[in-house]
Scaffold this motif. Structure first.
Motif, PDB file in Angstrom:
ATOM      1  N   VAL B  61     -68.432  51.792  67.032  1.00  0.00           N
ATOM      2  CA  VAL B  61     -68.196  50.382  66.709  1.00  0.00           C
ATOM      3  C   VAL B  61     -67.022  50.244  65.741  1.00  0.00           C
ATOM      4  CG1 VAL B  61     -69.162  48.386  65.534  1.00  0.00           C
ATOM      5  CG2 VAL B  61     -70.558  49.642  67.175  1.00  0.00           C
ATOM      6  N   ALA B  62     -67.001  51.062  64.703  1.00  0.00           N
ATOM      7  CA  ALA B  62     -65.903  50.991  63.728  1.00  0.00           C
ATOM      8  C   ALA B  62     -64.572  51.281  64.405  1.00  0.00           C
ATOM      9  CB  ALA B  62     -66.150  51.970  62.587  1.00  0.00           C
ATOM     10  N   GLY B  63     -64.568  52.265  65.309  1.00  0.00           N
ATOM     11  CA  GLY B  63     -63.336  52.616  66.012  1.00  0.00           C
ATOM     12  C   GLY B  63     -62.833  51.481  66.882  1.00  0.00           C
ATOM     13  N   LEU B  64     -63.764  50.828  67.579  1.00  0.00           N
ATOM     14  CA  LEU B  64     -63.368  49.709  68.433  1.00  0.00           C
ATOM     15  C   LEU B  64     -62.845  48.544  67.601  1.00  0.00           C
ATOM     16  CD1 LEU B  64     -66.241  49.712  71.093  1.00  0.00           C
ATOM     17  CD2 LEU B  64     -63.841  50.276  71.479  1.00  0.00           C
ATOM     18  N   VAL B  65     -63.501  48.277  66.462  1.00  0.00           N
ATOM     19  CA  VAL B  65     -63.047  47.189  65.599  1.00  0.00           C
ATOM     20  C   VAL B  65     -61.638  47.498  65.089  1.00  0.00           C
ATOM     21  CG1 VAL B  65     -63.422  46.057  63.374  1.00  0.00           C
ATOM     22  CG2 VAL B  65     -65.333  46.374  64.954  1.00  0.00           C
ATOM     23  N   LEU B  66     -61.412  48.736  64.686  1.00  0.00           N
ATOM     24  CA  LEU B  66     -60.083  49.132  64.229  1.00  0.00           C
ATOM     25  C   LEU B  66     -59.031  48.843  65.306  1.00  0.00           C
ATOM     26  CD1 LEU B  66     -57.933  50.735  62.604  1.00  0.00           C
ATOM     27  CD2 LEU B  66     -58.899  52.824  63.533  1.00  0.00           C
ATOM     28  N   ALA B  67     -59.330  49.192  66.546  1.00  0.00           N
ATOM     29  CA  ALA B  67     -58.331  49.087  67.600  1.00  0.00           C
ATOM     30  C   ALA B  67     -58.223  47.671  68.171  1.00  0.00           C
ATOM     31  CB  ALA B  67     -58.638  50.072  68.715  1.00  0.00           C
ATOM     32  N   TYR B  68     -59.361  47.002  68.366  1.00  0.00           N
ATOM     33  CA  TYR B  68     -59.343  45.752  69.131  1.00  0.00           C
ATOM     34  C   TYR B  68     -59.798  44.518  68.347  1.00  0.00           C
ATOM     35  CZ  TYR B  68     -58.842  49.025  72.996  1.00  0.00           C
ATOM     36  OH  TYR B  68     -58.406  50.026  73.812  1.00  0.00           O
ATOM     37  N   GLY B  69     -60.226  44.693  67.105  1.00  0.00           N
ATOM     38  CA  GLY B  69     -60.477  43.532  66.259  1.00  0.00           C
ATOM     39  C   GLY B  69     -61.780  42.810  66.484  1.00  0.00           C
ATOM     40  N   ALA B  70     -61.763  41.508  66.184  1.00  0.00           N
ATOM     41  CA  ALA B  70     -62.977  40.712  66.024  1.00  0.00           C
ATOM     42  C   ALA B  70     -63.872  40.687  67.263  1.00  0.00           C
ATOM     43  CB  ALA B  70     -62.607  39.281  65.624  1.00  0.00           C
ATOM     44  N   ASP B  71     -63.298  40.742  68.465  1.00  0.00           N
ATOM     45  CA  ASP B  71     -64.134  40.677  69.669  1.00  0.00           C
ATOM     46  C   ASP B  71     -65.137  41.828  69.728  1.00  0.00           C
ATOM     47  OD1 ASP B  71     -63.066  38.384  70.608  1.00  0.00           O
ATOM     48  OD2 ASP B  71     -61.603  39.344  71.933  1.00  0.00           O
ATOM     49  N   MET B  72     -64.799  42.941  69.078  1.00  0.00           N
ATOM     50  CA  MET B  72     -65.671  44.108  69.143  1.00  0.00           C
ATOM     51  C   MET B  72     -66.934  43.937  68.307  1.00  0.00           C
ATOM     52  SD  MET B  72     -64.202  45.986  71.262  1.00  0.00           S
ATOM     53  CE  MET B  72     -63.462  44.605  72.114  1.00  0.00           C
ATOM     54  N   LEU B  73     -66.948  42.898  67.459  1.00  0.00           N
ATOM     55  CA  LEU B  73     -68.166  42.616  66.692  1.00  0.00           C
ATOM     56  C   LEU B  73     -69.330  42.328  67.628  1.00  0.00           C
ATOM     57  CD1 LEU B  73     -66.609  40.326  63.944  1.00  0.00           C
ATOM     58  CD2 LEU B  73     -67.437  42.655  63.647  1.00  0.00           C
ATOM     59  N   TRP B  74     -69.021  41.973  68.875  1.00  0.00           N
ATOM     60  CA  TRP B  74     -70.083  41.689  69.837  1.00  0.00           C
ATOM     61  C   TRP B  74     -70.877  42.923  70.231  1.00  0.00           C
ATOM     62  CZ3 TRP B  74     -72.320  37.266  71.075  1.00  0.00           C
ATOM     63  CH2 TRP B  74     -71.650  36.087  70.719  1.00  0.00           C
ATOM     64  N   TYR B  75     -70.266  44.099  70.085  1.00  0.00           N
ATOM     65  CA  TYR B  75     -71.035  45.314  70.408  1.00  0.00           C
ATOM     66  C   TYR B  75     -72.290  45.427  69.538  1.00  0.00           C
ATOM     67  CZ  TYR B  75     -67.941  47.558  73.833  1.00  0.00           C
ATOM     68  OH  TYR B  75     -67.233  47.865  74.966  1.00  0.00           O
ATOM     69  N   PRO B  76     -72.140  45.505  68.204  1.00  0.00           N
ATOM     70  CA  PRO B  76     -73.370  45.609  67.394  1.00  0.00           C
ATOM     71  C   PRO B  76     -74.283  44.392  67.539  1.00  0.00           C
ATOM     72  CG  PRO B  76     -71.425  45.371  65.994  1.00  0.00           C
ATOM     73  CD  PRO B  76     -70.932  45.610  67.368  1.00  0.00           C
ATOM     74  N   VAL B  77     -73.686  43.195  67.670  1.00  0.00           N
ATOM     75  CA  VAL B  77     -74.526  42.008  67.851  1.00  0.00           C
ATOM     76  C   VAL B  77     -75.401  42.181  69.101  1.00  0.00           C
ATOM     77  CG1 VAL B  77     -74.504  39.544  68.436  1.00  0.00           C
ATOM     78  CG2 VAL B  77     -73.003  40.405  66.651  1.00  0.00           C
ATOM     79  N   GLY B  78     -74.767  42.648  70.177  1.00  0.00           N
ATOM     80  CA  GLY B  78     -75.507  42.858  71.421  1.00  0.00           C
ATOM     81  C   GLY B  78     -76.547  43.957  71.298  1.00  0.00           C
ATOM     82  N   PHE B  79     -76.201  45.038  70.573  1.00  0.00           N
ATOM     83  CA  PHE B  79     -77.155  46.128  70.411  1.00  0.00           C
ATOM     84  C   PHE B  79     -78.437  45.631  69.735  1.00  0.00           C
ATOM     85  CE2 PHE B  79     -73.459  49.424  70.115  1.00  0.00           C
ATOM     86  CZ  PHE B  79     -73.333  49.388  71.484  1.00  0.00           C
ATOM     87  N   VAL B  80     -78.322  44.665  68.815  1.00  0.00           N
ATOM     88  CA  VAL B  80     -79.510  44.141  68.137  1.00  0.00           C
ATOM     89  C   VAL B  80     -80.163  43.032  68.966  1.00  0.00           C
ATOM     90  CG1 VAL B  80     -80.416  43.098  66.031  1.00  0.00           C
ATOM     91  CG2 VAL B  80     -78.547  44.725  65.889  1.00  0.00           C
ATOM     92  N   ALA B  81     -79.332  42.115  69.485  1.00  0.00           N
ATOM     93  CA  ALA B  81     -79.890  41.006  70.259  1.00  0.00           C
ATOM     94  C   ALA B  81     -80.648  41.522  71.478  1.00  0.00           C
ATOM     95  CB  ALA B  81     -78.771  40.058  70.699  1.00  0.00           C
TER      96      ALA B  81
END
Lengths: 124, 563
Positions: B61-81
């Motif tokens: 997740v941290a790596g994706l956020v570094l490379a692609y920014g705010a849209d990647m916040l959806w990964y952890p959100v989805g993992f919990v939701a």
């Protein structure tokens, strides 16, 4: 000598399981899948599904609507709240306690539905 | 460096050791099932979270956020939701069904060996798809902290987990998994505190500033693999052993073994394919940061995959069996929501700090290493090494726990359903289940861990989600309907995954649709399952009423014990 052994009343401790003696008739209705039993279990399923879909709808609208909001009104993505851009505050922080709250609300409701169901079966 | 090696050894020995000790404990207890049923929801939830937080969560997740920014916040959100959806739709009924795996559920609900077999093949496919990035993450981690070749970490984790699972050390170990959660939470929290303090001491630079990433200090970048980079601004670098070199604007191929020294303040050349983005754009959702195409579609498709895919992951489902009843299955899931939420507050922070302090990862493309690289750059010295060792320990806990959970469920299904006849015992099945993904991990080029895991979610969402949701809530589901839906959804999403991973389609809408297939494969799977079921109404199982009763009636009525 041929006398049968005296009948003894067997009792157990008064645990919750013993006290909750469901009404025989309704229980049998459920167990034997007759019309009444069928209706009962259908009503429980409907109550549980309605509750689940209601919670899902709330999150679907708020969480699912957020990207659309960002796309339609790009200004929202430039707002800063408490030093954080709004999308980061929503998706990085606020969403987690909200999901927990949604889950808590659902569990409370689902357990209440089941209690009502057990009471209904008990009463008859 | 030695600290990190010690951390790897300690976590590995600890995992194996507690596994063996836990098994002994379970044997001395008269009945293991009874023991597991006294497990409290919080304890159980720790174990579920421990198994769930994988390389994708800890590093990806941290790596994706570094490379692609705010849209990647959806990964952890989805993992919990995904766990909220699981709670709403399946948690309690699934526990009441008594199913241990999705194939079990298919058999209980539909009484069809054919659907069971089909579900088993999908479990193995999803399990392997999820295992490969775990092993690649292990290779990356060991290489980042010790310089060992990439295969070393992958082989280490695969061998340890396979031996441990084959030896039976992991099967009963709720305890190990629970311990791993708390280790991972500590390992990501403690360094984060020090990193934020160091960032404040540095004058709180803004990762969302309107500039593309720059080297804040003179930075030495060693390339152990050749890379193709795009240079946006000319930069004068020192090539070690060769002297100065002017990197002109445009594309350059840098050979493996090159060591470059970038001066402070110079813009970071980006790996070809990763578009350089200024901080303002990077921090905004749907901005296409990093060169992401069709971000709105990708966001919704990713959300759908993760929201609906969680319930279908093999290692998630298997843990629900340790709950004594449906009610505690719900309470356990609620506790999981709390534990996962606490963890996922932090990975994005690492991604943001990485943009400031380890932008060279955008050049090498190893963005998954950002979590591990930060303490050395930002803090340094013995403290930096100790924090790095703690992060390595957390990362290895992630590889080991998720891999063993996946391996247990994959091997279990292999031995029961797929390789019947050719493989009889669990040990050999475990070796097969571990060897195949290891082979793929060694042969395939590494893709971002988070992305590949996201694809596994998409396959699960397109196959098992419709099966579980319709199976639990709709009496009309038939065996032919379920089989057709599994084949349509699972087949289409698996094909999309293969085309994406092999890089067959790279641009435009086709690439976006294949990279995030859930948005179309999930509706297709539901439609086919419902449609074919309606067309084969006569095949509705005769005992559907009794099954529904078992799934939904509270246990205290004493009806569900019949199953």
């Amino acid at each position: 000598m041929n006398e049968p052994p005296r009948r003894v009343r067997v009792t157990g401790p008064r645990t919750a399981a013993v006290r909750r003696q469901p009404g025989r008739q309704t229980l049998r209705a459920l167990d034997e899948q007759d019309v009444v039993g069928e209706l009962l279990i259908r009503s429980l399923m409907r109550a549980q599904l309605t509750l689940a879909l209601r919670v899902a709808l709330v999150f679907g609208v708020f969480l699912g609507g957020f990207p659309l909001l960002c796309a339609l009104i790009p200004a929202t993505t430039r707002v800063d709240v408490a030093g954080l851009p709004l999308p980061w505050l929503v998706l990085g922080v606020l969403v987690y306690p909200s999901l927990l709250a949604g889950g808590w609300f659902y569990v409370r409701g689902a357990e209440r539905n089941e209690r009502d169901f057990v009471d209904l079966v008990d009463r008859r | 460096m030695p600290y990190a090696v010690v951390a790897v050894i300690l976590v590995t020995l600890g995992t194996v050791g507690i596994g063996i000790y836990g098994l002994r404990l379970a044997r001395t207890t008269s009945d293991f099932l009874v023991a597991s049923r006294s497990v409290s929801p919080v304890w159980n939830a720790s174990a579920i979270s421990g198994e769930y937080l994988s390389a994708a969560s800890f590093l990806g997740v941290a790596g994706l956020v570094l490379a692609y920014g705010a849209d990647m916040l959806w990964y952890p959100v989805g993992f919990v939701a995904g766990y909220l959806v699981l709670l709403l739709m399946v948690a309690a009924p699934l526990r009441r069904s008594g199913a241990y795996t999705v194939p079990d559920f298919a058999e209980i609900r539909l009484g069809s060996p054919g659907v069971r077999r089909l579900a088993s093949v999908l479990v193995v496919a999803i399990g392997w798809l999820y295992l490969v990035p775990q092993l690649q993450g292990a290779g990356l981690t060991l290489r980042t902290v010790t310089g060992a070749p990439a295969w070393a970490g992958a082989v280490l984790v695969a061998v340890v987990v396979t031996v441990n699972v084959a030896g039976g050390g992991m099967r009963s170990a709720t305890f190990v998994q629970a311990f791993q959660y708390w280790l991972k939470l500590t390992a990501i929290t403690v360094p984060a505190i020090f990193l934020v303090l160091a960032w404040q001491a540095d004058g709180r630079p803004d990762p969302a500033a309107a500039t593309p990433p720059v080297f804040r200090a003179a930075t030495t970048v060693h390339l152990d693999a050749g890379v193709r980079v795009d240079v946006a601004e000319p930069v004068q670098v020192q090539v070690r052993g060769r002297g100065p070199l002017l990197l002109t604007t445009g594309r350059h191929d840098l050979a493996a073994g090159t060591t470059l020294v970038f001066p402070a303040g110079s813009a970071v050349p980006h790996l070809h394919g990763l578009t350089a983005t200024n901080g303002t754009t990077w921090a905004r959702p749907l901005s296409g940061a990093g060169g992401l195409e069709h971000p709105l579609y990708a966001t919704y498709a990713l959300a759908l995959a993760t929201f609906l895919g969680t319930m279908g992951l093999p290692h998630v489902l298997i843990r629900f069996y340790t709950n004594p009843d449906g009610r505690s299955a719900r309470r356990t899931t609620l506790a999981v929501l709390a534990l996962l939420g606490a963890f996922y507050l932090l990975p994005a922070l690492y991604g943001a700090l990485g943009r400031l302090y380890t932008p060279q990862l955008l050049l090498t493309g190893r963005t998954d290493a950002v979590v591990l690289a930060l303490p050395g750059t930002l803090i340094g010295g013995v403290g930096g090494h100790l924090l790095e060792a703690l992060l390595v320990a957390g990362a290895f806990a992630a590889f080991l726990s998720t891999s063993s959970g996946l391996l247990v469920s994959t091997a279990g299904v292999l031995v029961q359903d797929v390789l019947r006849g050719s493989v009889r015992d669990f040990r050999r099945a475990a070796v097969v289940a571990g060897a195949v993904p290891l082979g793929v991990a060694l042969l395939a080029t590494g893709r971002p861990v988070g992305q590949v895991v996201g694809l596994a979610f998409a396959v699960a969402a397109s196959s098992f989600c419709p099966l579980l949701v319709l199976g639990i809530w709709w009496r009309g589901l038939t065996p032919p309907g379920a089989a057709a839906g599994l084949m349509a959804g699972g087949g289409l999403s698996a094909a999309a995954v293969l085309l994406t991973l092999t890089g067959t389609v790279r641009h435009g809408w086709p690439a976006a649709l294949l990279a995030q297939p859930a948005a179309w494969t999930v509706p297709v799977a539901f439609a086919v399952m419902v449609g074919v079921s309606l067309a084969t109404r006569r095949r509705i199982p005769l005992d559907v009423g009794r099954t529904m009763l078992a799934l939904h009636a509270p246990e205290e009525l004493g009806l569900t014990t019949r199953r």
